[in-house]
Design an enzyme around this catalytic site. Sequence first.
Site, PDB file in Angstrom:
ATOM      1  N   GLY A  14      12.839  27.747  76.574  1.00 56.23           N
ATOM      2  CA  GLY A  14      12.042  26.805  77.578  1.00 56.23           C
ATOM      3  C   GLY A  14      11.853  27.813  78.778  1.00 56.23           C
ATOM      4  N   ASP A  80      10.030  26.750  68.119  1.00 55.59           N
ATOM      5  CA  ASP A  80      10.234  25.198  68.443  1.00 55.59           C
ATOM      6  C   ASP A  80      11.469  25.144  68.140  1.00 55.59           C
ATOM      7  OD1 ASP A  80      10.741  22.651  67.903  1.00 55.59           O
ATOM      8  OD2 ASP A  80       8.922  22.158  66.790  1.00 55.59           O
ATOM      9  N   ASN A 107      18.126  26.636  77.453  1.00 56.39           N
ATOM     10  CA  ASN A 107      17.296  25.902  78.518  1.00 56.39           C
ATOM     11  C   ASN A 107      16.631  24.939  78.177  1.00 56.39           C
ATOM     12  OD1 ASN A 107      16.580  25.548  81.293  1.00 56.39           O
ATOM     13  ND2 ASN A 107      14.442  26.339  80.625  1.00 56.39           N
ATOM     14  N   TYR A 173      18.182  11.064  76.996  1.00 50.78           N
ATOM     15  CA  TYR A 173      18.360  12.563  77.817  1.00 50.78           C
ATOM     16  C   TYR A 173      19.693  12.511  78.318  1.00 50.78           C
ATOM     17  CZ  TYR A 173      17.445  16.242  81.066  1.00 50.78           C
ATOM     18  OH  TYR A 173      17.352  17.335  81.762  1.00 50.78           O
ATOM     19  N   ALA A 176      22.149  12.902  75.260  1.00 50.98           N
ATOM     20  CA  ALA A 176      21.964  14.427  74.812  1.00 50.98           C
ATOM     21  C   ALA A 176      22.704  15.390  75.616  1.00 50.98           C
ATOM     22  CB  ALA A 176      20.616  14.842  74.575  1.00 50.98           C
ATOM     23  N   LYS A 177      22.428  15.317  77.007  1.00 58.08           N
ATOM     24  CA  LYS A 177      22.909  16.277  77.959  1.00 58.08           C
ATOM     25  C   LYS A 177      24.524  16.213  77.924  1.00 58.08           C
ATOM     26  CE  LYS A 177      19.408  18.428  79.175  1.00 58.08           C
ATOM     27  NZ  LYS A 177      19.324  20.082  79.019  1.00 58.08           N
ATOM     28  N   ILE A 206      16.184  19.329  91.059  1.00 53.91           N
ATOM     29  CA  ILE A 206      15.583  20.437  91.244  1.00 53.91           C
ATOM     30  C   ILE A 206      13.976  20.572  91.163  1.00 53.91           C
ATOM     31  CG2 ILE A 206      15.439  22.916  90.402  1.00 53.91           C
ATOM     32  CD1 ILE A 206      18.258  22.106  91.333  1.00 53.91           C
TER      33      ILE A 206
END
Length: 278
Positions: A14, A80, A107, A173, A176-177, A206
């Site tokens: 990424g 991917d 990342n 999200y 997952a994190k 950020i």
Amino acid sequence: MYPDLKEKVAVITGSGKRTGIGYAIAKKLAGCGTHIVIADLGSEQGETQNVRTGTVSEMTEIAEEFKKEFGVKAIAVSVDVTNNDMIEAMMVTCRETFGKVDILVNNAGASFGVPNAVHTYDEAAWLKTIDVNLHSVFRMSRAVLPLLPQPGGVIVNISSRAAKVPPLFNGAYAVAKAGVLMLTKVMAMELGANGIRVNAACPGQIRTDLEKWRFGLEAQFFNSTIKEREAEMCKTIPLNRIGDPDEVGSLVAFLASEASSYMTGQTVNVTGGQLMEL
């Protein structure tokens, strides 16, 4: 900054667009003399559902930029991170080009199907978000292990403040994190005897495309402006500002270097004090 990183080889997923955290990490490592593999989706349009990804041309330009500015070797590889065949092909390229990989930075990330509460979330979007953000860390880490020096290899996973403080309407999200944090600890425990260190960085707010998109959604919801939503967010941050991707890059360089040689299994916040833990 960290002389021991000179001549090391780092793969950063990424990292193919200049407005992202991945690029800032890659640039920081390149500045330390590390050879860089710019890994990103490499689509021609460079678009996901909400946020732009690195195109082949931008990835190639970044690699050339690093070679000229820092005198390091740098290559761009389209991958991917949900596709094992593409991951394996990238590892073959790394082996043929460098003979090893010293540092892996997981990342790559994205969020699909938002905003939605869990009970209204589209299942396909939920599973895709989990796959990109969590399962990719497993896939990439497993694939790179044969190339990592033992001892001396380093894996840094990019998680999120969202892994520790649940956000509204972005559940996949966050889940997952959070999984990335436990996977970091599991790998640190399992790979410690081999001298491989595994840590995670947890960025807060950020200044990236994703953050701008998030403020845009909030502005629509609250009938406000992006600038006003950002100002409201800054009130929750003791340092009273949005972070810069370069500040995450600095943390990752530290975690990749011998300066953190007695750290593994740690999840380090970079949130301007927005998240404080014992």
